[in-house]
Enzyme design. Structure first.
Site, mmCIF file in Angstrom:
data_model
loop_
_atom_site.group_PDB
_atom_site.id
_atom_site.type_symbol
_atom_site.label_atom_id
_atom_site.label_comp_id
_atom_site.label_asym_id
_atom_site.label_seq_id
_atom_site.Cartn_x
_atom_site.Cartn_y
_atom_site.Cartn_z
ATOM 1 N N SER A 483 43.859 43.388 44.671
ATOM 2 C CA SER A 483 44.865 43.449 43.610
ATOM 3 C C SER A 483 45.416 42.082 43.236
ATOM 4 C CB SER A 483 46.008 44.385 44.014
ATOM 5 O OG SER A 483 46.673 43.916 45.169
ATOM 6 N N ASP A 484 45.771 41.254 44.237
ATOM 7 C CA ASP A 484 46.369 39.966 43.869
ATOM 8 C C ASP A 484 45.340 39.014 43.280
ATOM 9 O OD1 ASP A 484 45.160 39.687 46.341
ATOM 10 O OD2 ASP A 484 46.888 38.786 47.337
ATOM 11 N N CYS A 485 44.101 39.065 43.765
ATOM 12 C CA CYS A 485 43.041 38.258 43.150
ATOM 13 C C CYS A 485 42.839 38.676 41.695
ATOM 14 C CB CYS A 485 41.731 38.416 43.915
ATOM 15 S SG CYS A 485 41.810 37.870 45.636
#
Length: 761
Positions: A483-485
């Protein structure tokens, strides 16, 4: 000399890619490469690391940087700036330092647009690969003489003064990594008392002084059993029957965190087979060297729960030990005998089906290095001459990294993660006209690295989540959504979409941006937080069954402050550019995510960072998310407390410095001697800038900026300091690009958001 190759696949028939190997990093040894002066420079870097190995334990990642700077003919021509005590920082001084950093860092970009960098540090990554290749008979093929020299160099460089090795390069000595490193040295040809500085003799003494390898934690028991240095009856059960349980049961693998699931999948296969490698003369010698008593006299049943105190971070609850004992005493004896062994055969077939599925959907990279070696060995056990194993062999180079401290195994690479932040830092510099080719290549890499499809076939039946529209931590071939990537890459694409195409190339198609948003929304939990890989929501009590002794919170997926903040920032930016797309859902998502950040703030105003050290890192992320959503110092008590935390933790030299011990201890711990770390300083600076500290009192920012400016090296680089990454609370990870990305980014934000005097006025 060693040389880094990027985006190369070669002619290996067992190697294939979804995007022509964009982002791939491999090292090769070329005996004819480099001049005598360049080789001398490499040797000087190695000697410098060795002489300073107890002061700075992460590598400076020198080898490929030398190579790239030479290939680009880079010479730093912008004069260096220093700020004297009592002197104001001028706009020109900030600009000069920033330009030097930007030009240096741009020269380190690979031709395919990403920034290579070491992503390693745990000392249990490499030895199992050596063991696996020894068992399968491929050691000398995969690791010829020059490779073996560098592997041994790495082991020697990171041996602690007491003779042992830590869980990671900055950690205290543990039985797990000391035993693995000792075995690795012996497999690579060192005698029982051999090695640099008597490495083997010192290691063996440490092992025997701390109870021998009967006290090795469970993962060590597994690897030693595979190698023939432990008996499987000394391990807790890992029944492959878990893979044929009804999916509605709470302990079904589908409910597990993906990394936990992927590690224990091949482990359970090897356990179910009770596989043991060839018992060679070396194995018989090691049986004598690693124990304080005769191997044949060990009561294996009694050592199942043994774990050296140095390794024990997560003591097993009584309920877990009772469960293992029940399986050990009542279940395993039946499953290994007729007719119940038929059930085991079915379970093993199902487990191998999942292994092949995961291998194929990651192009045989697998989800990470621990899983990679286990899955590769499982494929060899199934068919030593089969294509599955050969395709695994072809992807080993993707994991290998070489630096001045030797050859190590990476987690699997941080290409996309590092590049997403690098691009944002460079864009923040406002030096666009000076780095047009850099930005265009970076944009191209990000566009080509997006995952375009979901996992193959009926992926839900294989316990997989959607991946279409996501970005991975490394490259597209890896295939695993994060998700953060995804959020950080989406931010880059949205920033680029507002820029002229003649500078940065064509913008990403709208549908691809929509796919990314869809993926992010799918990972948000009811509490507003975002999970990293797959939706969270399994029962928290399952963490009581955590079978490892040195990690925490690994059984189920959780929400994370960093993932939540990155998603908020991406959603806010997306909403401004595409106000009509899923408007209500996105607004609710942002509101709930902000509430989650406010709910999990620590009493002292900080946030616990899950992927970086630690409270400084988490607080920077949280403040970025809150301010993106419109929160300010004046209208948000949460932000007010966060600012107070950062101001209070600033060091006397103007920087911030936090010990990695904050992560396992879950309590803010300053670096020894109250010294500062430039990466931590950059995170804290950006957090304060987000909160508009410059409008209240810019003094803390000026003090921090002075430290960054005066710390810049002649080349435009910044010095390597302490390790800054972490995972699963207790293991550190070296992000070698961080020392460039974050000081550059912090100075860019400082120059842009803080009023500075000009010499010309």
């Amino acid at each position: 000399m060693w040389r880094l190759m990027t985006a190369k696949g070669g002619n290996d028939p067992y190697l294939y890619s979804t995007n022509n190997f964009i982002g791939r990093q491999t090292w090769e040894f070329d005996p004819d490469y480099g001049t005598p002066a360049e080789r001398a420079e490499v040797e000087e870097a190695r000697l410098h690391f060795w002489n300073n190995r107890y002061q700075v334990k992460p590598s400076s990642d020198v080898l490929w940087r030398m190579q790239f700077l030479k290939e680009k003919n880079f010479k730093q021509i912008i004069p260096q700036v220093k700020v004297e005590d009592g002197e104001e920082i001028t706009y020109e001084a900030a600009t000069t330092t920033l330009r030097r950093a930007v030009h240096y860092f741009s020269a380190l970009q690979a031709d395919d647009g990403h920034w290579p960098a070491e992503n390693a540090g745990p000392l249990f990554f490499l030895p199992p690969l050596v063991m696996c290749l020894y068992i399968t008979g491929h050691l000398n093929t995969v690791f010829p003489a020059e490779h073996r020299i560098e592997i041994l160099r790495y082991i020697y460089c990171h041996q602690n003064d007491d003779g042992g090795w830590g869980l990671h390069i900055e950690g205290h000595s543990t039985m797990f990594c000391t035993a693995l490193s000792y075995i690795c040295m012996r497999i690579l040809g060192e005698g029982r008392d051999g090695g640099e500085n008597n490495a083997c003799a010192r290691a063996r003494k440490w092992i025997l002084d701390h109870g021998s390898v009967t006290a090795i934690p469970s993962w060590g028991k597994t690897w030693l059993s595979i190698l023939g240095l432990f008996d499987w009856s000394g391990s807790n059960p890992m029944p492959p029957e878990f893979w044929i349980l009804p999916p509605f049961l709470p302990m079904h693998p589908a409910k597990m965190w993906c990394y936990c699931r992927m590690v224990y999948m091949p482990m359970s296969y090897l356990y179910g087979k009770r596989f043991v490698g060839p018992i060679t003369p070396l194995i018989l010698q090691l049986r004598e060297e690693l124990y304080a008593q005769a191997y044949d006299e060990i009561n294996w049943r009694k050592v199942r729960h043994n774990c050296a105190k140095e390794d024990l971070y997560y003591p097993h609850p009584l309920i877990q030990d009772l469960m293992w004992d029940s399986l050990y005493i009542f279940t395993e004896p039946f499953l290994t005998r007729w007719p119940f062994n038929k059930l085991r055969e079915k379970a093993l077939q199902t487990t191998m089906k999942h292994i092949h599925y995961e291998d194929e959907n990651s192009r045989y990279i697998t989800i990470g290095c621990v899983e990679k070696v286990l899955c590769m060995l499982a494929c060899w056990v199934e068919d030593p001459n089969g294509d599955y194993f050969k395709q695994h062999l072809a992807r080993i180079p993707d994991y290998i990294w070489v630096a001045e401290d030797g050859m190590k195994m990476q987690s699997f690479g941080s290409q996309e993660w590092d590049t997403g932040f690098a691009i944002q830092a460079l864009l923040a510099s406002d030096l666009i006209d000076e780095i047009r080719p850099t930005l265009m290549k970076g944009h191209d890499f990000i566009k080509k690295s997006q995952v375009k499809e979901n996992p193959s076939g009926d992926f839900k039946s294989m316990h997989r989540h959607i991946s279409k529209g996501s970005w991975t931590f490394s490259d597209q071939d890896h295939g695993w959504q994060v998700s953060d990537c995804t959020a950080e890459a989406l931010k880059c694409c949205l920033l680029f979409s507002r820029m002229p195409t003649e500078i940065v190339g064509d913008k990403m198609e709208d549908n691809q941006l929509f796919d990314a948003v869809n993926m992010l929304l799918s990972l948000q939990s009811k509490n507003g937080g975002l999970a990293a890989w797959e939706p969270a929501g399994s029962s928290e009590w399952l963490e009581l069954l955590n079978p490892t002794e040195f990690f925490e919170d690994i059984v189920i997926e959780h929400e994370y402050v960093e993932c939540t903040s990155s998603a908020i920032q991406a959603m806010v930016m997306f909403k401004k550019l595409y106000p009509g797309h899923r408007k209500k859902e996105i607004e609710v998502s942002i509101t709930n995510a902000v509430q989650y950040l406010e709910d999990i703030q620590m009493p002292d105003g900080s946030w616990y960072g899950n992927w970086g050290v630690c409270f400084t890192y988490g607080t920077w992320f949280a403040m970025g998310g809150l301010t993106a959503a419109g929160k300010t110092y004046n209208n948000c008590q949460t932000l007010h407390k966060a600012v107070d935390f950062l101001i209070k933790s600033q060091r006397s030299d103007g920087g911030w410095g936090e010990s990695y011990l904050s992560c396992p201890n879950k309590e803010y711990t300053p670096l020894e001697g109250n010294r500062s770390n430039l990466v931590h300083t950059s995170w804290a600076m950006m957090g304060l800038i987000h909160s508009r500290q410059a409008e209240r009192d810019p003094t803390p920012l000026h003090r921090a900026a002075k430290l960054l400016i005066n710390s810049q090296m002649e080349s435009g680089d910044f010095p390597q300091q302490e390790i800054t990454g972490v995972f699963m609370k207790n293991c550190m990870l070296h992000y070698a690009a961080s020392r460039n990305i974050y000081p550059l980014w912090a100075l860019a934000e400082y120059r842009k958001n803080v009023r500075l005097p000009s010499k010309s006025v």
